[in-house]
Design a protein around this motif. Structure first.
Motif, PDB file in Angstrom:
ATOM      1  N   ASN A  62      28.585  31.931 -74.707  1.00 27.18           N
ATOM      2  CA  ASN A  62      28.614  32.820 -73.541  1.00 27.18           C
ATOM      3  C   ASN A  62      28.146  32.111 -72.273  1.00 27.18           C
ATOM      4  OD1 ASN A  62      29.582  35.053 -74.941  1.00 27.18           O
ATOM      5  ND2 ASN A  62      27.526  35.658 -75.591  1.00 27.18           N
ATOM      6  N   ASN A  63      27.327  31.073 -72.413  1.00 30.15           N
ATOM      7  CA  ASN A  63      26.923  30.312 -71.228  1.00 30.15           C
ATOM      8  C   ASN A  63      28.173  29.716 -70.564  1.00 30.15           C
ATOM      9  OD1 ASN A  63      25.399  27.449 -70.128  1.00 30.15           O
ATOM     10  ND2 ASN A  63      24.353  29.391 -69.784  1.00 30.15           N
ATOM     11  N   GLY A  64      29.059  29.184 -71.392  1.00 33.72           N
ATOM     12  CA  GLY A  64      30.335  28.693 -70.883  1.00 33.72           C
ATOM     13  C   GLY A  64      31.165  29.835 -70.305  1.00 33.72           C
ATOM     14  N   LEU A 120      28.961  22.562 -62.350  1.00 33.55           N
ATOM     15  CA  LEU A 120      28.325  23.759 -62.916  1.00 33.55           C
ATOM     16  C   LEU A 120      28.066  23.493 -64.392  1.00 33.55           C
ATOM     17  CD1 LEU A 120      27.976  26.078 -61.000  1.00 33.55           C
ATOM     18  CD2 LEU A 120      29.760  27.327 -62.185  1.00 33.55           C
ATOM     19  N   ASP A 121      26.787  23.508 -64.779  1.00 29.60           N
ATOM     20  CA  ASP A 121      26.422  23.227 -66.168  1.00 29.60           C
ATOM     21  C   ASP A 121      26.453  24.523 -66.971  1.00 29.60           C
ATOM     22  OD1 ASP A 121      25.003  22.871 -68.564  1.00 29.60           O
ATOM     23  OD2 ASP A 121      23.072  22.781 -67.525  1.00 29.60           O
ATOM     24  N   GLY A 122      27.584  24.766 -67.636  1.00 24.90           N
ATOM     25  CA  GLY A 122      27.716  25.911 -68.536  1.00 24.90           C
ATOM     26  C   GLY A 122      27.836  25.421 -69.973  1.00 24.90           C
ATOM     27  N   ILE A 123      27.090  24.361 -70.291  1.00 23.70           N
ATOM     28  CA  ILE A 123      27.195  23.770 -71.641  1.00 23.70           C
ATOM     29  C   ILE A 123      26.511  24.684 -72.661  1.00 23.70           C
ATOM     30  CG2 ILE A 123      26.788  21.707 -73.058  1.00 23.70           C
ATOM     31  CD1 ILE A 123      26.553  20.120 -70.345  1.00 23.70           C
ATOM     32  N   VAL A 124      25.224  24.906 -72.483  1.00 21.38           N
ATOM     33  CA  VAL A 124      24.509  25.889 -73.325  1.00 21.38           C
ATOM     34  C   VAL A 124      23.439  26.582 -72.489  1.00 21.38           C
ATOM     35  CG1 VAL A 124      24.754  24.966 -75.668  1.00 21.38           C
ATOM     36  CG2 VAL A 124      22.956  24.063 -74.182  1.00 21.38           C
ATOM     37  N   GLY A 125      23.094  27.796 -72.922  1.00 17.35           N
ATOM     38  CA  GLY A 125      22.017  28.553 -72.288  1.00 17.35           C
ATOM     39  C   GLY A 125      20.951  28.848 -73.324  1.00 17.35           C
ATOM     40  N   ALA A 150      22.708  24.598 -62.690  1.00 20.41           N
ATOM     41  CA  ALA A 150      22.610  24.972 -64.104  1.00 20.41           C
ATOM     42  C   ALA A 150      22.816  26.474 -64.265  1.00 20.41           C
ATOM     43  CB  ALA A 150      21.250  24.569 -64.659  1.00 20.41           C
ATOM     44  N   VAL A 151      23.605  26.832 -65.251  1.00 21.23           N
ATOM     45  CA  VAL A 151      23.871  28.237 -65.561  1.00 21.23           C
ATOM     46  C   VAL A 151      22.805  28.724 -66.545  1.00 21.23           C
ATOM     47  CG1 VAL A 151      25.563  29.869 -66.488  1.00 21.23           C
ATOM     48  CG2 VAL A 151      26.342  27.818 -65.243  1.00 21.23           C
ATOM     49  N   ASP A 152      21.964  29.604 -66.109  1.00 24.54           N
ATOM     50  CA  ASP A 152      20.845  30.184 -66.863  1.00 24.54           C
ATOM     51  C   ASP A 152      19.716  29.178 -67.070  1.00 24.54           C
ATOM     52  OD1 ASP A 152      19.544  32.356 -67.872  1.00 24.54           O
ATOM     53  OD2 ASP A 152      20.586  32.421 -69.796  1.00 24.54           O
ATOM     54  N   LEU A 153      20.036  27.988 -67.578  1.00 23.75           N
ATOM     55  CA  LEU A 153      19.037  26.936 -67.827  1.00 23.75           C
ATOM     56  C   LEU A 153      19.721  25.586 -67.772  1.00 23.75           C
ATOM     57  CD1 LEU A 153      17.841  28.816 -70.906  1.00 23.75           C
ATOM     58  CD2 LEU A 153      16.188  27.995 -69.227  1.00 23.75           C
ATOM     59  N   PRO A 154      18.975  24.528 -67.449  1.00 20.60           N
ATOM     60  CA  PRO A 154      19.566  23.203 -67.602  1.00 20.60           C
ATOM     61  C   PRO A 154      19.766  22.931 -69.106  1.00 20.60           C
ATOM     62  CG  PRO A 154      17.507  23.118 -66.317  1.00 20.60           C
ATOM     63  CD  PRO A 154      17.573  24.466 -66.968  1.00 20.60           C
TER      64      PRO A 154
HETATM   65  K     K Z   1      23.391  25.695 -68.925  1.00 20.21           K
END
Ligand code: K
Ligand code: NPW
Length: 470
Positions: A62-64, A120-125, A150-154
């Motif tokens: 979902n982070n992605g 945009l870092d949407g790798i993992v949250g 970072a999306v939600d978290l780095p």
């Molecule tokens: K992230």
């Protein structure tokens, strides 16, 4: 108060909303907040959004999905957006929205020719484990130098501890959803977040895992004297600090204690040091009854005796510097309400680890020592931590790197002592003291490099401003 929650708490808070709200509503809130923050960041960096280039790194969860929905939003507003897929499959609805808005999924080689303004870092949250998988690590390496949001978290940080044992993203901005996480507030992960913006997605959250005081919390906690107050009802703080080798530490600790929060300051020490203290602070008096002790700063060979004598009174004690090394022989028991104020090196000596080990896991080590001594531990650092033996924790977010200056900690010890004497419990005294000290340091830094005496000089003004907020 800023509040941080654990992954488990966030997931539990999301569950009822996922069950009752229309499908995708929560993710839409997160992605819209993210896209608005990215737009502002593009404006800040290039003066315009239209024509900007944004590259998404998209993991399988979902982070992605958040990144893809935000990418669609940006594409509809004239931003050129590409995505690199990191994982076997991407969030299906996010992918459909992204491609529907004109976004394209490309291979890494093409992404490098795209020359993105932002990644945009949407790798993992919150679903990620610490570290990065090889494809993610390689993509970040190839893109090094491009600023990351970072999306939600780095990705790659340890969300619930703030530790960064493995490779992780270093962001310029982190847009986090629903609540802060431990990693967005506690070092070393907080450093990897860059600036942090919180997007409210409507979560109902329980008591937090970690808090950060803000000005209005400090205003609420500071004991302002009532109409019938006199110097004894306001509390008397005693200082046992300094030595013939380090007389300045006595002056700085007394300067912190003279913040105005206690009604009176006593100094106990060798005559030569006491004369210098009274020469600078005519209002300071000699031995007598106190409501709290500040002990140890610059104590040198006298630190053991200082600590023992202070603990003989059944009042709260702040234990600093040289006195920390003597806790083992001091006969201290849980009956003593203590605040221990080590820096990372002193905490390392207490836990028998290296300084680097403590700096890599400050919250974990501060908790260990708080539990061992049944004391509040104030671990000094860029993000000072205050932990209670019952598990509560606060992180301080005021201050400036200029505070890393000789004698700065002596001022803090005296200040925390005066707050204890004025009636705050050890957890509040330590966290309010850290907040005021950081704020005073920032104020002092406005007119140039900071020395400890100027931190102390700004304390009363800061306390005045904060109390007038009430
Ligand atoms: K992230
Ligand atoms: N719930 C909601 O509606 C809302 C959720 N929201 C958003 O969802 C995020 C949480 O999403 P999530 O639970 O899907 O987990 P997520 O962080 O995407 O990663 C898990 C996947 O990554 C993988 N993986 C694990 N470690 C890895 C690593 N080191 N390196 C690479 N891959 C790794 C692992 O895959 P696997 O191990 O199966 O290969 C797993 O499938 C949250 O942070 C927020 O952004 C918001 O939109 C608000 C609404």
């Amino acid at each position: 108060m800023r509040r941080a929650h654990t992954v488990e708490q966030v997931r539990a808070a999301e569950q009822p909303l996922l069950e009752t709200q229309p499908h995708g509503a929560l993710m839409a809130r997160a992605a819209t907040g993210l896209a608005v923050a990215v737009t502002a960041e593009l404006h800040r960096r290039r003066g315009a959004t239209y024509g900007a280039r944004v590259l998404l790194l998209v993991g399988p969860g979902n982070n992605g999905g958040d990144a893809l929905h935000a990418g669609a939003w940006l594409a509809r507003r004239g931003v050129a957006v590409r995505a690199v897929a990191l994982g076997p499959a991407l969030h299906p609805e996010g992918l459909a929205a992204f491609t529907g808005a004109g976004g394209r999924v490309v291979a890494l080689a093409e992404a490098l020719r795209f020359h993105a303004d932002l990644v945009l870092d949407g790798i993992v949250g919150i679903g990620g484990s610490p570290g990065l998988r090889p494809d993610a690590a390689a993509a970040l390496e190839a893109l090094s130098g491009v600023p990351v949001v970072a999306v939600d978290l780095p990705s790659g940080v340890d969300v619930d501890t703030g530790e960064t044992p493995l490779p992780h993203v270093e962001a310029a901005l982190t847009v986090t959803f629903g609540t802060h996480k431990v990693a967005t507030l506690v070092d070393p992960a907080a450093r990897a977040c860059g600036r942090v913006e919180l997007v409210d997605i409507g979560l109902e959250l329980p008591a937090p895992a970690l808090e950060a005081l803000e000005a209005y919390d400090v205003a609420r906690l500071l004991p302002v004297p009532g109409a019938t107050a006199h110097k004894y009802t306001r509390g008397v703080v005693g200082v046992r600090a300094g030595s013939s080798t380090y007389p300045g530490a006595a002056l700085l600790c007394v300067a912190g204690a003279s913040s105005g929060m206690a009604g009176m300051v006593r100094f106990v020490g060798p005559d030569a040091v006491a004369d210098r203290v009274r020469g600078h602070f005519p209002e300071v008096v000699g031995p007598g009854r106190v409501q709290a002790w500040a002990v140890g700063s610059g104590g040198d060979a006298d630190a053991e005796a200082m600590l023992r004598d202070a603990l003989a009174d059944d009042v709260p004690v702040v234990v600093d510097a040289d006195a920390l090394a003597h806790l083992h022989h001091s006969g201290s028991t849980p009956r003593h309400r203590m605040v221990l104020t080590p820096h990372a090196g002193e905490l390392a000596a207490l836990v028998g680890e290296s300084r680097e080990e403590v700096e890599a896991a400050p919250l974990r080590h501060a908790r260990r020592i708080a539990g061992h001594w049944q004391a509040v531990v104030l671990l000094k650092g860029a993000r000072t931590l205050v932990v209670h033996p019952d598990g509560r924790a606060r992180v301080n977010t005021t201050g400036t790197p200029w505070l890393a200056t000789a004698g700065s900690g002596d001022v803090l010890t005296g200040l925390v002592g005066s707050l204890l004497a004025s009636g705050l419990d050890p957890f509040d005294a330590a966290s309010v003291g850290a907040w005021l000290h950081g704020e005073a340091g920032s104020r002092a830094a406005e007119s140039g490099p900071v020395v400890a005496t100027t931190i102390a000089r700004h304390l009363t003004g800061i306390i005045g401003e904060v109390t007038h907020r009430m």
